[in-house]
Design an enzyme around this catalytic site. Structure first.
Site, short mmCIF file in Angstrom:
data_model
loop_
_atom_site.label_atom_id
_atom_site.label_comp_id
_atom_site.label_asym_id
_atom_site.label_seq_id
_atom_site.Cartn_x
_atom_site.Cartn_y
_atom_site.Cartn_z
N LYS A 1 0.09 -15.20 -11.34
CA LYS A 1 -1.16 -14.45 -10.82
C LYS A 1 -2.02 -15.27 -11.85
O LYS A 1 -3.87 -15.10 -11.14
CB LYS A 1 -0.99 -12.98 -12.04
CG LYS A 1 0.07 -12.02 -11.59
CD LYS A 1 -0.51 -11.57 -10.21
CE LYS A 1 0.25 -10.38 -10.21
NZ LYS A 1 0.22 -9.66 -8.71
N GLY B 1 0.76 -1.15 0.27
CA GLY B 1 -0.23 0.20 -0.21
C GLY B 1 0.73 0.92 0.14
O GLY B 1 0.38 2.64 -0.23
N SER C 1 -3.47 -9.45 -12.18
CA SER C 1 -3.60 -8.95 -13.96
C SER C 1 -3.46 -9.74 -14.65
O SER C 1 -3.61 -11.06 -14.67
CB SER C 1 -1.32 -9.35 -13.94
OG SER C 1 -0.68 -9.10 -15.08
N ASP D 1 6.26 -8.34 5.63
CA ASP D 1 6.94 -8.57 4.16
C ASP D 1 6.09 -9.76 4.55
O ASP D 1 5.74 -10.93 5.46
CB ASP D 1 8.38 -9.62 4.74
CG ASP D 1 8.57 -10.17 3.77
OD1 ASP D 1 7.98 -10.40 2.46
OD2 ASP D 1 9.76 -10.34 3.61
N TYR E 1 5.61 -14.24 -13.61
CA TYR E 1 4.41 -13.87 -13.12
C TYR E 1 3.13 -14.00 -13.50
O TYR E 1 2.68 -13.72 -13.21
CB TYR E 1 5.02 -12.17 -13.88
CG TYR E 1 4.03 -10.84 -13.46
CD1 TYR E 1 4.18 -10.34 -12.18
CD2 TYR E 1 3.22 -10.53 -14.70
CE1 TYR E 1 3.85 -9.70 -11.67
CE2 TYR E 1 1.89 -9.56 -14.05
CZ TYR E 1 2.98 -9.02 -12.88
OH TYR E 1 1.43 -7.68 -11.91
#
Ligand code: NAI
Length: 252
Positions: free
Chosen positions: A155, A10, A138, A59, A151
């Site tokens: 996702k 955030g 994504s 984390d 990646y």
């Protein structure tokens, strides 16, 4: 006790925009991020909301750290009834050139990290009988794009995790949905996208441009809101300028 939304990642990009929009409408927000520099910058940009925002160094891959942070927030700030999983990392590399360490790291932050926070939040939300979890996935988890084996896999995994958790938590008043952004101008993209990649997105996105982090906030606030999206769970909202539904781009 007040209610709050915790936003992982955030302190930057999409997560920061969502946190800011929640604060602007009067909500309580916890900004949880691993990077001190991002947290410091976010804190100074959100000074006007100081009484309703809390900053946590988390984390997301560290289960004990996440649990301790959730405990601390709930004991002296607010009950967590919203979670946005925006913490993430990316890299461009062809499959055969992707180091196993890199693949593992991307899965660990994007997929396992989201699972750890969603599990922690889900457990508490289930006990309280209400809550909404929004995972920032994504288009790379829906469409195969070159150089995104790790990646894209992380996702796609997030999307299935969203659907399974939605199913399991539906009868407990907890909804779980995802947003799948296309290319969005953030720090991550500046680092990850080569000039060639940028040109490709410009030519493949019908709107002809990258999105802005602020263009992700409406969907996130909608999914977090118990009234606006009360009968919606297990869904993926795609915000990609038309990229993923497009066939031929030129006519005539
Ligand atoms: P960003 O780099 O601006 O923000 C990501 C934040 O996550 C950073 O503040 C970083 O410190 C934090 N973070 C990274 N690892 C963490 C960890 N282990 N624990 C806690 N925090 C951690 O990136 P951006 O672009 O805002 O990305 C946010 C999410 O949106 C990511 O999950 C990304 O995969 C996703 N996304 C981004 C797109 C884009 O084009 N920018 C497109 C599609 C999805």
């Amino acid at each position: 006790m007040n209610h709050a939304t915790l936003v992982t990642g955030g302190a930057s990009g999409i997560g920061f925009s969502i946190a800011q929009a929640l604060l602007e409408r009067g909500d309580f927000v916890i900004i949880a991020d691993v990077q001190e520099t991002n947290l410091t910058e976010a804190r100074s940009n959100l000074e006007s909301h100081a009484e309703r925002v809390r900053f946590e160094r988390i984390d997301v891959t560290d289960e004990d750290n996440v649990r301790a942070s959730f405990d601390a927030c709930e004991s002296d700030f607010a009950t967590i009834t919203g979670l946005v999983n925006s913490a993430g990392i990316g890299a461009e590399a062809l499959a055969l050139e992707t180091d196993v360490k890199l693949f593992r790291k991307i899965l660990e932050v994007n997929l396992l990290g989201s699972f750890i926070t969603a599990k922690e939040a889900g457990r508490r939300m289930q006990a309280g009988g209400r809550g909404s979890i929004v995972n920032i996935a994504s288009v790379s988890g829906i469409r195969a794009s070159a150089s995104r084996t790790a990646y894209g896999s992380s996702k796609a995994g997030m999307i299935m995790m969203t659907q399974v958790m939605a199913l399991e938590l539906a009868s407990h008043g907890v909804r779980v949905n995802a947003i799948a952004p296309g290319p969005i101008e953030t720090a991550m993209v500046k680092e990850m996208h080569s000039d060639r990649t940028r040109q490709q997105w410009f030519s493949r996105v019908p709107m002809g441009r990258y999105g802005l982090p602020s263009e992700m906030t409406g969907a996130a606030l909608f999914l977090l809101d118990d009234q606006s999206s009360s009968y919606m769970t297990g869904q993926v909202l795609v915000l990609d300028g038309g990229f993923s539904t497009t066939g031929l781009l030129a006519s005539g």
